[in-house]
Design a protein around this motif. Sequence first.
Motif, short mmCIF file in Angstrom:
data_model
loop_
_atom_site.label_atom_id
_atom_site.label_comp_id
_atom_site.label_asym_id
_atom_site.label_seq_id
_atom_site.Cartn_x
_atom_site.Cartn_y
_atom_site.Cartn_z
N LEU A 198 0.85 -1.19 0.00
CA LEU A 198 0.00 0.00 0.00
C LEU A 198 0.88 1.24 0.00
O LEU A 198 1.94 1.26 0.62
CB LEU A 198 -0.89 0.01 1.25
CG LEU A 198 -1.87 -1.16 1.39
CD1 LEU A 198 -2.63 -1.05 2.71
CD2 LEU A 198 -2.85 -1.22 0.23
N ASP A 199 0.43 2.31 -0.68
CA ASP A 199 1.23 3.54 -0.68
C ASP A 199 0.76 4.49 0.42
O ASP A 199 -0.24 4.24 1.09
CB ASP A 199 1.18 4.22 -2.06
CG ASP A 199 -0.23 4.61 -2.45
OD1 ASP A 199 -1.10 4.70 -1.56
OD2 ASP A 199 -0.46 4.82 -3.66
N ALA A 200 1.50 5.57 0.60
CA ALA A 200 1.23 6.48 1.71
C ALA A 200 -0.20 7.03 1.68
O ALA A 200 -0.85 7.10 2.73
CB ALA A 200 2.24 7.63 1.70
N ALA A 201 -0.69 7.38 0.49
CA ALA A 201 -2.03 7.97 0.39
C ALA A 201 -3.08 6.97 0.88
O ALA A 201 -4.03 7.32 1.60
CB ALA A 201 -2.31 8.35 -1.06
N MET A 202 -2.87 5.71 0.50
CA MET A 202 -3.80 4.64 0.90
C MET A 202 -3.76 4.44 2.41
O MET A 202 -4.81 4.33 3.06
CB MET A 202 -3.37 3.36 0.16
CG MET A 202 -4.35 2.25 0.20
SD MET A 202 -5.83 2.62 -0.73
CE MET A 202 -7.01 2.09 0.48
N VAL A 203 -2.55 4.40 2.97
CA VAL A 203 -2.40 4.20 4.41
C VAL A 203 -3.08 5.34 5.17
O VAL A 203 -3.84 5.12 6.12
CB VAL A 203 -0.91 4.08 4.81
CG1 VAL A 203 -0.76 3.96 6.33
CG2 VAL A 203 -0.26 2.88 4.12
N GLU A 204 -2.82 6.57 4.71
CA GLU A 204 -3.43 7.73 5.36
C GLU A 204 -4.96 7.65 5.34
O GLU A 204 -5.62 7.90 6.35
CB GLU A 204 -3.01 9.03 4.65
CG GLU A 204 -1.80 9.69 5.28
CD GLU A 204 -1.23 10.75 4.36
OE1 GLU A 204 -2.01 11.57 3.85
OE2 GLU A 204 0.00 10.75 4.17
N ALA A 205 -5.50 7.27 4.19
CA ALA A 205 -6.96 7.20 4.06
C ALA A 205 -7.53 6.14 5.00
O ALA A 205 -8.58 6.34 5.62
CB ALA A 205 -7.34 6.88 2.62
N LEU A 206 -6.83 5.01 5.13
CA LEU A 206 -7.31 3.94 6.02
C LEU A 206 -7.27 4.38 7.48
O LEU A 206 -8.21 4.14 8.25
CB LEU A 206 -6.46 2.68 5.82
CG LEU A 206 -6.70 1.92 4.51
CD1 LEU A 206 -5.57 0.94 4.25
CD2 LEU A 206 -8.04 1.17 4.56
N VAL A 207 -6.16 5.06 7.86
CA VAL A 207 -6.02 5.52 9.24
C VAL A 207 -7.14 6.52 9.55
O VAL A 207 -7.80 6.44 10.59
CB VAL A 207 -4.64 6.17 9.47
CG1 VAL A 207 -4.57 6.85 10.84
CG2 VAL A 207 -3.53 5.14 9.32
#
Lengths: 424, 244
Positions: A198-207
């Motif tokens: 997963l990329d940073a944007a995806m991780v941020e959205a999940l968090v």
Amino acid sequence: MRSLYGIIAIVLAAIATLLLLPGPVDGKRGMTAFTDVRVFDGERMIEQATLLISDGRIAGIGPQVTVPEDATVVEGRGRTVLPGLIDAHVHAYGNARSDALRMGVTTLLDMFRAPTDQPLIINQRESLQPTDQADLFSAGYLATAEGGHGTQYGLPVPVPESPETAEAWVEQRLEEGSDYIKIIIEDGSTWGRPLPTLDAAMVEALVEAAHANDVLAVAHASTQSAAKMAVRAGVDGLVHLFADQPVDDEFIEMASEAGIWIVPTTPVLAASHGQSVPDWLTNGDHAEGRISPQQQTMLAQSFPGSGMRSARWPVVFDNIRKLHEAGVPLLAGSDAGNPGTAHGPSLHHELALLVEAGLTPAEALRSATGLPAREFGLEGRGCLKPGCRADLVVVDGNPLEDIRHTARIAAVWKNGFPPGDSVE
Amino acid sequence: MNAANPSIQLIRAQWLNLLRTPAYTLPTLLFPVMFYVFFGLLMLRGQSLWLLCTFATFGVMGAALFSFGVSIATERAQGWLLLLRASPAPVSAVIAGKAFGALLFAIVIVVMMAALAAAFGEVRLETSQWLGLAGILTLGALPFCLMGLALGLWLSPNAAPAVLNIVYLPLGFLSGLWIPSTVFPGWLQSVAEWLPPYHLAALALDITGAKPADWGHSLAVLGVFGLVFAVMTALGWRRLAGVS
């Protein structure tokens, strides 16, 4: 009138049968008092204490507690009572929950399993009925990239497609009963096998989606750069310690500022860095009857190629020490379910490894009791204070003198029931 | 014999009827108990308490539905109900006789299952919980009695057993009486929460400490359910005159 007598007879017989049916055996739901015993209450050790339990919960604790006349007294001289231990990183399948309980681990925080029986698990952990199973909290399915880490075990994993759908993905997990959201950031570099991640944007959205729903977001990261990405994205904690590099000042600063915690999972790192499980754990007096032959087999396994990584093993200890000295909360976790680990014994291994790395024994005990309870909001767990659940481990000796004493288990009480009275 | 109290007379008649037809009485009593032994005690060890509550609910519901539904439909066709209507016995006495049979079945089923659960399933409860379990399930049979009664008044004697079965078994399954509804997929769980047997089982689970329940909500669902069938019963009874 004869028939009326017959009817009355049947009703009376029914009531008489009900009155004769067995109740909970005396002493089990009555008061039990552990006397003249050392008690670790989840934060500190109390010497020569009395611990009272009643109806599955702690009713009193301290040197001054008076023992009610009808209480069953358990003499505890020379022994220590610990709160039921919490393992903050497991994968619970098969006999995990009964294996863990035999070794005094009464609460498991699972970090990836199929959530099909999640509602039942939630009912069971809310109950104070007798049980031979540790209680379970779980992330359910993990968030990973298509074909990424976590998809190799044969479980179908629903993959979050894009940051726009992250919220829907998280809500689906919560509907299945997930207690928190686990996010995988793993490019495979420490394993010598590139993996999609997963990329940073995806991780941020999940968090963000997890926090919007008031649940924790935790991350798997096995490198310092992945760990930094997770912290930047706002995760609450890391469920592994990275060992690819020595912890740098930037990470320590980020971690302290963000207030994150870390589950070092040292036993699984040991198994993947060519370290074998110590003899005191697998061959001690406690092992008989508490560690099954299958568990011994698991403990003797190692990861493929782990010998090649053994040179990096000292980094693990250095990183634990540095993070601990910087005040980053460390939560004990084993990652049991993996080669070289077993549910139950590996948490005791973790405690010994944390002390070896520089924690005091009291700090190590907190890392498996009060700390994970605080960080995961586990009410009534990891503590022996009035109102806490009567989940407890009685050990021979004093873990503050030798942390390995946590494994010298004399008895495990779950939901206020003594050992042997739980269901077969 | 004192003929002044028709309710007692009809209860007595019902009692003799049950005693003299053991081929009906015994299977009705033993069927749910057998189910509990197979699933609750032999197959799913360790869930004995939970399954005691749900299978006892299942048994009680069956006794209520069948002792009312099928027999009322048959007696209606035979003209027996019309005869009763013409007799001095009030409607309430006719229903009391039937209800008595269903409640007697309910209590016997619950007590048998409770004894088996204690003997072979290691279920241990306080005396008040044992009594409470039997009490709530016996009283909880009443709304199902009304359902049986209404269906018996509206269905033909041939249709009654078939329709009752197709109502009874799916209703039991969907309410989580065989498999705990907690392991159902989410959408099926929300179906369960609309079904009356789910709520009767929820009360039983609460009394035995297996799972806390929202008493107000569950009682309201059972009450509304009972009321609907009470109205249908009243309508069915009025319609009786028109049935040959």
